[in-house]
Design an enzyme around this catalytic site. Structure first.
Site, PDB file in Angstrom:
ATOM      1  N   ARG A  77       0.839  -1.217   0.000  1.00  0.00           N
ATOM      2  CA  ARG A  77       0.000   0.000   0.000  1.00  0.00           C
ATOM      3  C   ARG A  77       0.866   1.255   0.000  1.00  0.00           C
ATOM      4  O   ARG A  77       1.472   1.612   1.007  1.00  0.00           O
ATOM      5  CB  ARG A  77      -0.902  -0.016   1.242  1.00  0.00           C
ATOM      6  CG  ARG A  77      -1.762   1.198   1.405  1.00  0.00           C
ATOM      7  CD  ARG A  77      -2.883   1.279   0.407  1.00  0.00           C
ATOM      8  NE  ARG A  77      -3.826   0.178   0.545  1.00  0.00           N
ATOM      9  CZ  ARG A  77      -4.715  -0.150  -0.412  1.00  0.00           C
ATOM     10  NH1 ARG A  77      -4.781   0.528  -1.539  1.00  0.00           N
ATOM     11  NH2 ARG A  77      -5.542  -1.158  -0.216  1.00  0.00           N
ATOM     12  N   GLN A  98      -7.356  -7.670  -8.410  1.00  0.00           N
ATOM     13  CA  GLN A  98      -7.619  -6.281  -8.776  1.00  0.00           C
ATOM     14  C   GLN A  98      -6.321  -5.647  -9.286  1.00  0.00           C
ATOM     15  O   GLN A  98      -5.261  -5.876  -8.736  1.00  0.00           O
ATOM     16  CB  GLN A  98      -8.151  -5.574  -7.515  1.00  0.00           C
ATOM     17  CG  GLN A  98      -7.867  -4.109  -7.379  1.00  0.00           C
ATOM     18  CD  GLN A  98      -9.112  -3.251  -7.589  1.00  0.00           C
ATOM     19  OE1 GLN A  98     -10.057  -3.662  -8.259  1.00  0.00           O
ATOM     20  NE2 GLN A  98      -9.114  -2.080  -7.017  1.00  0.00           N
ATOM     21  N   ARG A 103       1.794  -6.181  -9.733  1.00  0.00           N
ATOM     22  CA  ARG A 103       2.135  -5.629  -8.412  1.00  0.00           C
ATOM     23  C   ARG A 103       2.214  -6.712  -7.327  1.00  0.00           C
ATOM     24  O   ARG A 103       2.615  -6.410  -6.202  1.00  0.00           O
ATOM     25  CB  ARG A 103       1.168  -4.513  -8.006  1.00  0.00           C
ATOM     26  CG  ARG A 103      -0.256  -4.941  -7.781  1.00  0.00           C
ATOM     27  CD  ARG A 103      -1.133  -3.778  -7.325  1.00  0.00           C
ATOM     28  NE  ARG A 103      -2.487  -4.244  -7.045  1.00  0.00           N
ATOM     29  CZ  ARG A 103      -3.373  -3.571  -6.333  1.00  0.00           C
ATOM     30  NH1 ARG A 103      -3.069  -2.398  -5.837  1.00  0.00           N
ATOM     31  NH2 ARG A 103      -4.579  -4.056  -6.136  1.00  0.00           N
ATOM     32  N   HIS A 173       0.353   3.753 -10.510  1.00  0.00           N
ATOM     33  CA  HIS A 173      -0.653   4.131  -9.508  1.00  0.00           C
ATOM     34  C   HIS A 173       0.005   4.952  -8.388  1.00  0.00           C
ATOM     35  O   HIS A 173       0.023   4.538  -7.214  1.00  0.00           O
ATOM     36  CB  HIS A 173      -1.227   2.820  -8.958  1.00  0.00           C
ATOM     37  CG  HIS A 173      -2.444   2.920  -8.089  1.00  0.00           C
ATOM     38  ND1 HIS A 173      -2.512   3.748  -6.983  1.00  0.00           N
ATOM     39  CD2 HIS A 173      -3.623   2.272  -8.152  1.00  0.00           C
ATOM     40  CE1 HIS A 173      -3.698   3.587  -6.404  1.00  0.00           C
ATOM     41  NE2 HIS A 173      -4.391   2.696  -7.102  1.00  0.00           N
ATOM     42  N   ASP A 217     -12.847   9.186  -6.435  1.00  0.00           N
ATOM     43  CA  ASP A 217     -12.353   8.103  -7.284  1.00  0.00           C
ATOM     44  C   ASP A 217     -12.819   8.409  -8.703  1.00  0.00           C
ATOM     45  O   ASP A 217     -13.947   8.102  -9.073  1.00  0.00           O
ATOM     46  CB  ASP A 217     -12.898   6.751  -6.771  1.00  0.00           C
ATOM     47  CG  ASP A 217     -12.172   5.572  -7.385  1.00  0.00           C
ATOM     48  OD1 ASP A 217     -11.284   5.794  -8.244  1.00  0.00           O
ATOM     49  OD2 ASP A 217     -12.484   4.421  -7.007  1.00  0.00           O
ATOM     50  N   GLU A 276      -2.731   9.022 -11.064  1.00  0.00           N
ATOM     51  CA  GLU A 276      -2.291   7.814 -11.754  1.00  0.00           C
ATOM     52  C   GLU A 276      -2.317   7.974 -13.276  1.00  0.00           C
ATOM     53  O   GLU A 276      -3.316   8.454 -13.822  1.00  0.00           O
ATOM     54  CB  GLU A 276      -3.213   6.649 -11.363  1.00  0.00           C
ATOM     55  CG  GLU A 276      -3.361   6.485  -9.865  1.00  0.00           C
ATOM     56  CD  GLU A 276      -4.524   5.564  -9.487  1.00  0.00           C
ATOM     57  OE1 GLU A 276      -4.785   4.589 -10.200  1.00  0.00           O
ATOM     58  OE2 GLU A 276      -5.166   5.842  -8.462  1.00  0.00           O
TER      59      GLU A 276
END
Ligand code: BG6
Length: 302
Positions: A77, A98, A103, A173, A217, A276
């Site tokens: 994170r 997701q 990652r 991101h 978002d 991002e």
């Protein structure tokens, strides 16, 4: 023991005195520490993820959660996660992670060198076995070039060595640190349309610069614009430019969603915002056979 040997071998083959060093860090993961006369950065080989970027004499530019978990299978994170080869949930396979597999995969080092003006370059490659397990992506390779100069540049290169075209998605991101989100303004997206993910993807128009006052978002569409994060509390501007991306995603979980994430402090939303460089499901890039695509982002203090 095996890990120590690997780190020793990495330092022998790819370490460069005063600029590039490999160490074992959080979770037993291998990290690359890079520095030059302007800044220092740290990259986790798990995820191919920048976890730290700080120009000397400044507060960090990227944000990492103090509760980030360094565990296989879990995304770290903060920093700059590599979302690939899709952004968000997989289109039809709910078992897939997701934001893709990159990652949560191991990356290896392909090359390191020092360019002119003490720019430090590191090239990583994503675990081919993981990519080859995705039927649609078998035979495609993924490399990440990280260049630390006055700025930090990431170039994510996808090579389609197959005879079939691919629909490519993904994102760099980036989690950016701010001293106080209530005193931060994101410039560069004024008059741009966005899809509001928190309002059923309704198309809206950004009429002014972006301020963060609630959970946000958004997918800003058809934009290649540079963004400028004005951190009034720190009295500084962070420039975020990009290439190979038509969408800029802006994300801040705000109060309630922060509390729902175990790896995110309750008050974390006050000191970060994600800006991002993305290729989303709405604007996937068609990667032809033998073609390559570069998704890039450059972050600098101006
Ligand atoms: C953003 C998405 O890019 O990433 C959000 O737009 C998502 O919808 C956020 O919540 C964080 O995703 P994750 O998988 O790292 O928790």
């Amino acid at each position: 023991m095996f890990k120590k040997e690997t780190i020793k071998a990495y330092n022998q083959e790819y370490g460069i005195a005063d600029f590039i060093e490999f160490n074992e860090g959080a979770g037993g993961f291998t990290f690359v520490h890079i520095k030059n006369n302007h800044a220092e950065a740290q990259i986790s080989l798990y995820g191919g993820q920048v976890t730290h970027y700080q120009p000397f004499g400044e507060e960090p530019v990227v944000w990492i959660s103090p509760l980030a978990e360094f565990k296989y299978g879990k995304a770290i994170r903060g920093g700059i996660p590599i979302c690939w080869p899709w952004f968000g949930p997989h289109l039809y396979d709910t078992k897939q992670p997701q934001h893709g597999v990159a990652r949560v995969s191991n990356w290896s080092v392909v090359n390191t060198c020092i360019l002119q003006d003490q720019q430090v370059k590191v090239v990583l490659r994503c675990d081919q076995d993981v990519i080859d397990q995705l039927t649609e992506w078998k035979g495609v390779t993924l490399e990440l070039t990280i260049i630390l100069g006055r700025a930090l540049t990431l170039e994510l290169c996808t090579y389609n060595h197959t005879s079939v075209k691919k629909s490519l998605g993904g994102a760099l991101h980036s989690y950016l640190f701010v001293q106080d989100i209530n005193q931060a303004i994101l410039r560069g997206l004024k008059t741009t349309q966005y899809l509001d993910k928190l309002d059923n993807y309704t198309t809206k128009l950004q009429t002014d610069d972006v301020t963060l006052e609630k959970e946000t978002d958004r997918e800003y569409i058809n934009t290649k614009a540079d963004c400028f994060l004005w951190d009034k509390a720190l009295n500084r501007h962070v420039k975020i430019s990009k290439g190979g991306s038509g969408t800029t995603v802006v994300w801040n979980p705000w109060k309630t969603t922060s509390k729902q994430m175990t790896d995110f402090p309750d008050a974390g939303y006050l000191t970060m915002v994600c800006v991002e460089a993305a290729i989303t499901a709405q604007d996937e890039y068609i990667l032809l056979p033998n073609e390559s695509h570069v998704l890039s982002q450059t972050i600098s203090l101006i």
